[in-house]
Design a protein around this motif. Sequence first.
Motif, short mmCIF file in Angstrom:
data_model
loop_
_atom_site.label_atom_id
_atom_site.label_comp_id
_atom_site.label_asym_id
_atom_site.label_seq_id
_atom_site.Cartn_x
_atom_site.Cartn_y
_atom_site.Cartn_z
N CYS A 10 -15.41 -11.00 -46.98
CA CYS A 10 -16.51 -11.91 -46.65
C CYS A 10 -17.73 -11.62 -47.51
O CYS A 10 -18.15 -10.47 -47.65
N CYS A 13 -20.64 -10.44 -44.72
CA CYS A 13 -20.61 -9.16 -44.00
C CYS A 13 -19.59 -8.17 -44.55
O CYS A 13 -19.55 -7.02 -44.10
N GLY A 15 -16.44 -8.33 -44.17
CA GLY A 15 -15.24 -8.30 -43.33
C GLY A 15 -14.04 -8.91 -44.03
O GLY A 15 -14.16 -9.56 -45.07
N CYS A 32 -14.00 -15.64 -42.28
CA CYS A 32 -14.19 -14.21 -42.00
C CYS A 32 -13.68 -13.87 -40.60
O CYS A 32 -14.04 -14.53 -39.63
N CYS A 35 -17.29 -12.03 -38.82
CA CYS A 35 -18.49 -12.80 -38.44
C CYS A 35 -18.20 -14.29 -38.30
O CYS A 35 -19.06 -15.05 -37.85
#
Length: 181
Positions: A10, A13, A15, A32, A35
């Motif tokens: 991501c 973030c 992720g 993601c 998030c």
Amino acid sequence: MFHARSFKHCKTCGGVVRYQVPADDNRDRATCTVCGVVHYENPLNVVGTVPVWGDEVLLCRRNIEPRHGFWTLPAGFLELGETIAEGAVRETVEEAGARIELEGLYTVLNVVRVGQLHLYYRARLLDTQFAPGPESIEAQLFTEEAIPWDQLAFRTVRETLRRYFEDRRRGQFELHCADIG
Ligand SMILES: [Zn+2]
């Protein structure tokens, strides 16, 4: 399903990203798993020129991958904040150090396989003082007979040059739209 620029993490973030169809959508999107942000991916625009001096066309020999050492028309990715005309001029300056005056938009080429749209303008060279940038080994003018057809970097370059010389023989240039496989 085709993903031109698949990425795994991501951009918001960091992720892990998974491709899935979001609610109210109809195709896989990089989503993601942490998030929930959906990262939309769309085709990239490549803009360039066919710089002409008399009966010759300016080509650059690539100093970068892909297709290092092969010949190309000056072209590159459109940047945010510029029009396609501005991008085409900028790429011609960066790659060939050539001064040009744009003429008409000439080819619009879908390259769906790699998620790109290539747009070439015809352009008139204002002089023959070239100063190739770091992305080019050299910049050189070619007559139609001298074009290194088997050493061209990309099919969109070949297609644009082929149509240019055809149109020039007919004495009429028109906008060409085509799909490149
Ligand atoms: Zn995230």
